[in-house]
Motif scaffolding. Structure first.
Motif, PDB file in Angstrom:
ATOM      1  N   GLY A  31       0.807  -1.215   0.000  1.00 34.07           N
ATOM      2  CA  GLY A  31       0.000   0.000   0.000  1.00 34.07           C
ATOM      3  C   GLY A  31       0.841   1.268   0.000  1.00 34.07           C
ATOM      4  N   ARG A  32       1.960   1.236   0.694  1.00 32.21           N
ATOM      5  CA  ARG A  32       2.816   2.418   0.785  1.00 32.21           C
ATOM      6  C   ARG A  32       3.652   2.657  -0.461  1.00 32.21           C
ATOM      7  NH1 ARG A  32       5.685   2.933   6.756  1.00 32.21           N
ATOM      8  NH2 ARG A  32       3.836   2.542   8.063  1.00 32.21           N
ATOM      9  N   TYR A  33       4.153   1.569  -1.088  1.00 35.68           N
ATOM     10  CA  TYR A  33       5.225   1.737  -2.055  1.00 35.68           C
ATOM     11  C   TYR A  33       4.959   1.221  -3.463  1.00 35.68           C
ATOM     12  CZ  TYR A  33       7.902   2.712   2.196  1.00 35.68           C
ATOM     13  OH  TYR A  33       8.341   3.244   3.382  1.00 35.68           O
ATOM     14  N   LEU A  34       3.902   0.473  -3.690  1.00 32.60           N
ATOM     15  CA  LEU A  34       3.724  -0.098  -5.027  1.00 32.60           C
ATOM     16  C   LEU A  34       3.242   0.943  -6.035  1.00 32.60           C
ATOM     17  CD1 LEU A  34       3.916  -2.526  -6.871  1.00 32.60           C
ATOM     18  CD2 LEU A  34       1.604  -3.181  -6.188  1.00 32.60           C
ATOM     19  N   GLY A  35       2.261   1.725  -5.664  1.00 30.62           N
ATOM     20  CA  GLY A  35       1.783   2.754  -6.576  1.00 30.62           C
ATOM     21  C   GLY A  35       0.625   2.320  -7.457  1.00 30.62           C
ATOM     22  N   PHE A  36       0.257   1.057  -7.408  1.00 29.20           N
ATOM     23  CA  PHE A  36      -0.926   0.571  -8.122  1.00 29.20           C
ATOM     24  C   PHE A  36      -1.425  -0.659  -7.379  1.00 29.20           C
ATOM     25  CE2 PHE A  36       2.842  -1.232 -10.152  1.00 29.20           C
ATOM     26  CZ  PHE A  36       2.553  -2.587 -10.222  1.00 29.20           C
ATOM     27  N   LYS A  37      -2.618  -1.092  -7.705  1.00 34.66           N
ATOM     28  CA  LYS A  37      -3.230  -2.217  -6.988  1.00 34.66           C
ATOM     29  C   LYS A  37      -2.569  -3.525  -7.394  1.00 34.66           C
ATOM     30  CE  LYS A  37      -7.669  -4.516  -6.140  1.00 34.66           C
ATOM     31  NZ  LYS A  37      -7.467  -4.580  -4.686  1.00 34.66           N
ATOM     32  N   GLY A  59      -7.254 -12.735  -1.630  1.00 27.88           N
ATOM     33  CA  GLY A  59      -7.683 -12.386  -2.980  1.00 27.88           C
ATOM     34  C   GLY A  59      -6.603 -12.274  -4.033  1.00 27.88           C
ATOM     35  N   TYR A  60      -5.347 -12.462  -3.664  1.00 27.14           N
ATOM     36  CA  TYR A  60      -4.275 -12.364  -4.650  1.00 27.14           C
ATOM     37  C   TYR A  60      -4.116 -13.683  -5.406  1.00 27.14           C
ATOM     38  CZ  TYR A  60      -2.940  -8.396  -1.706  1.00 27.14           C
ATOM     39  OH  TYR A  60      -2.948  -7.237  -0.977  1.00 27.14           O
ATOM     40  N   LYS A  61      -3.694 -13.583  -6.650  1.00 24.87           N
ATOM     41  CA  LYS A  61      -3.246 -14.778  -7.375  1.00 24.87           C
ATOM     42  C   LYS A  61      -1.805 -15.018  -6.954  1.00 24.87           C
ATOM     43  CE  LYS A  61      -2.267 -16.653 -11.982  1.00 24.87           C
ATOM     44  NZ  LYS A  61      -2.750 -18.000 -11.645  1.00 24.87           N
ATOM     45  N   VAL A  62      -1.509 -16.207  -6.452  1.00 23.96           N
ATOM     46  CA  VAL A  62      -0.205 -16.460  -5.841  1.00 23.96           C
ATOM     47  C   VAL A  62       0.429 -17.713  -6.442  1.00 23.96           C
ATOM     48  CG1 VAL A  62       1.032 -16.789  -3.672  1.00 23.96           C
ATOM     49  CG2 VAL A  62      -1.109 -15.495  -3.679  1.00 23.96           C
ATOM     50  N   VAL A  63       1.716 -17.610  -6.699  1.00 23.36           N
ATOM     51  CA  VAL A  63       2.523 -18.780  -7.039  1.00 23.36           C
ATOM     52  C   VAL A  63       3.634 -18.878  -5.999  1.00 23.36           C
ATOM     53  CG1 VAL A  63       4.059 -19.863  -8.720  1.00 23.36           C
ATOM     54  CG2 VAL A  63       2.035 -18.599  -9.502  1.00 23.36           C
ATOM     55  N   ASP A  97      11.597 -20.489 -14.490  1.00 25.41           N
ATOM     56  CA  ASP A  97      10.964 -19.689 -15.540  1.00 25.41           C
ATOM     57  C   ASP A  97       9.479 -20.007 -15.564  1.00 25.41           C
ATOM     58  OD1 ASP A  97      10.177 -18.258 -17.731  1.00 25.41           O
ATOM     59  OD2 ASP A  97      11.462 -19.303 -19.176  1.00 25.41           O
ATOM     60  N   LEU A  98       8.681 -19.061 -15.075  1.00 22.79           N
ATOM     61  CA  LEU A  98       7.234 -19.287 -14.980  1.00 22.79           C
ATOM     62  C   LEU A  98       6.482 -18.748 -16.190  1.00 22.79           C
ATOM     63  CD1 LEU A  98       6.707 -18.411 -11.199  1.00 22.79           C
ATOM     64  CD2 LEU A  98       7.154 -20.640 -12.244  1.00 22.79           C
ATOM     65  N   GLY A  99       7.161 -17.992 -17.034  1.00 18.67           N
ATOM     66  CA  GLY A  99       6.501 -17.473 -18.231  1.00 18.67           C
ATOM     67  C   GLY A  99       5.463 -16.410 -17.946  1.00 18.67           C
ATOM     68  N   MET A 100       5.549 -15.751 -16.810  1.00 19.60           N
ATOM     69  CA  MET A 100       4.620 -14.679 -16.481  1.00 19.60           C
ATOM     70  C   MET A 100       5.310 -13.691 -15.550  1.00 19.60           C
ATOM     71  SD  MET A 100       1.995 -16.390 -13.680  1.00 19.60           S
ATOM     72  CE  MET A 100       1.207 -14.814 -13.343  1.00 19.60           C
ATOM     73  N   LYS A 101       4.708 -12.507 -15.414  1.00 16.20           N
ATOM     74  CA  LYS A 101       5.256 -11.474 -14.543  1.00 16.20           C
ATOM     75  C   LYS A 101       4.277 -11.180 -13.413  1.00 16.20           C
ATOM     76  CE  LYS A 101       8.101  -9.260 -18.101  1.00 16.20           C
ATOM     77  NZ  LYS A 101       9.419  -9.518 -17.480  1.00 16.20           N
ATOM     78  N   PHE A 102       4.833 -10.725 -12.291  1.00 19.88           N
ATOM     79  CA  PHE A 102       4.061 -10.488 -11.076  1.00 19.88           C
ATOM     80  C   PHE A 102       4.179  -9.025 -10.657  1.00 19.88           C
ATOM     81  CE2 PHE A 102       5.150 -14.901 -11.261  1.00 19.88           C
ATOM     82  CZ  PHE A 102       4.083 -15.586 -10.703  1.00 19.88           C
ATOM     83  N   ASP A 103       3.185  -8.578  -9.918  1.00 23.59           N
ATOM     84  CA  ASP A 103       3.224  -7.217  -9.383  1.00 23.59           C
ATOM     85  C   ASP A 103       4.197  -7.117  -8.209  1.00 23.59           C
ATOM     86  OD1 ASP A 103       1.154  -6.464 -11.163  1.00 23.59           O
ATOM     87  OD2 ASP A 103      -0.360  -7.189  -9.741  1.00 23.59           O
ATOM     88  N   VAL A 104       4.260  -8.187  -7.425  1.00 20.12           N
ATOM     89  CA  VAL A 104       5.086  -8.212  -6.209  1.00 20.12           C
ATOM     90  C   VAL A 104       5.758  -9.570  -6.093  1.00 20.12           C
ATOM     91  CG1 VAL A 104       5.064  -8.051  -3.679  1.00 20.12           C
ATOM     92  CG2 VAL A 104       3.524  -6.593  -5.020  1.00 20.12           C
ATOM     93  N   ALA A 105       7.002  -9.569  -5.646  1.00 24.59           N
ATOM     94  CA  ALA A 105       7.685 -10.806  -5.262  1.00 24.59           C
ATOM     95  C   ALA A 105       8.132 -10.668  -3.812  1.00 24.59           C
ATOM     96  CB  ALA A 105       8.891 -11.076  -6.155  1.00 24.59           C
TER      97      ALA A 105
END
Length: 255
Positions: A31-37, A59-63, A97-105
């Motif tokens: 909430g403080r540092y990402l800048g988007f949902k 509610g997050y999609k998680v791997v 290599d998951l073949g996708m990108k995430f908002d947060v790690a």
């Protein structure tokens, strides 16, 4: 390989960790540092899956990814029992290599300190960067050189009792100043009604980092450092750093 037989006792010895509080902290950081949902989160070194499962419940999609098949098997079992859909994968942080990108790690509880060699650390950081969207966050903690030296203790022992079962964990640590590492020998004993049933011995080696080192390797890997915070008694906090900080939280942003 670490966390093989140890995996069956992992949750017993670390059950004092408050997973809900940990994820509250992560969500506050987002909430403080990402800048988007945020909608997608990668849990690196996910262990037996508790953080990933809690994030999915919110509610997050998680791997979740971990190098230990035994830990991943436990994580999968938990998610099935709780009927919570989390994808858990056996993989190495340096080359998955998951073949996708995430908002947060996230990489919680000293995962990055297992990257002993510079080449392994850079390979891991660059791979994490490649799995993040632009301006995504990487939240992790590491063992801090000065704080670890100041708080160094060569022996520690924990004991838990449940009905007829007794679990004992002995830690024997040696500090290697020249290599900036902590070598830890774990011995776990399981007793049933006082009779030894199982003994597990594993040796772990963790790297200690200075803050300038972490900044350097992050910048070399396509990150910018956002903020450092101090861990307090093994718990995540928003407290400012000091020289006694044995464990430090880092928030980095992908460029």
């Amino acid at each position: 390989m670490i966390y093989e037989k140890f995996s069956r006792y992992y949750d017993i010895f670390y059950r004092s960790r408050n997973i809900v509080d940990d994820i509250n902290f992560i969500e506050e950081i987002i909430g403080r540092y990402l800048g988007f949902k945020a909608s997608t989160i990668l849990d690196i070194g996910c262990g037996t899956g508790d953080h990933a499962i809690e994030l999915r419940k919110r509610g997050y999609k998680v791997v979740g990814i971990d190098i230990s098949k035994e830990m991943i098997d436990i994580a999968k079992s938990k998610s099935r029992e709780k009927n919570i859909d989390v994808e858990f994968i056996v993989g190495d942080v340096r080359d998955f290599d998951l073949g996708m990108k995430f908002d947060v790690a996230i990489a919680l509880y000293s995962v990055m300190s297992y990257m002993i060699e510079n080449k392994d650390l850079l390979q891991a950081l660059r791979n994490i960067r490649n799995h993040l969207v632009s301006k995504g966050l990487f939240i992790f903690d590491f063992w801090h050189t000065i704080g670890q030296i100041r708080h160094y203790r060569p022996y520690a022992i924990w004991k838990f009792e449940e009905n007829d079962d007794t679990y004992v964990k002995l830690e024997i640590s040696s500090l290697d100043i020249l290599r900036n590492t902590m070598n830890i020998l774990y011995e776990i004993q399981y007793l049933r009604r006082g009779i030894p049933v199982d003994v597990v011995v594993e040796e772990h080696r963790l790297r200690l980092f200075t803050i300038p080192e972490i900044k350097h390797y992050l910048e070399e890997s396509g990150f910018e450092v956002v903020r450092f915070y101090k861990m307090e008694s093994g718990k995540y906090s928003f407290k400012e750093l000091d020289e006694d900080s044995a464990e430090i939280i880092c928030i980095a942003r992908s460029k």
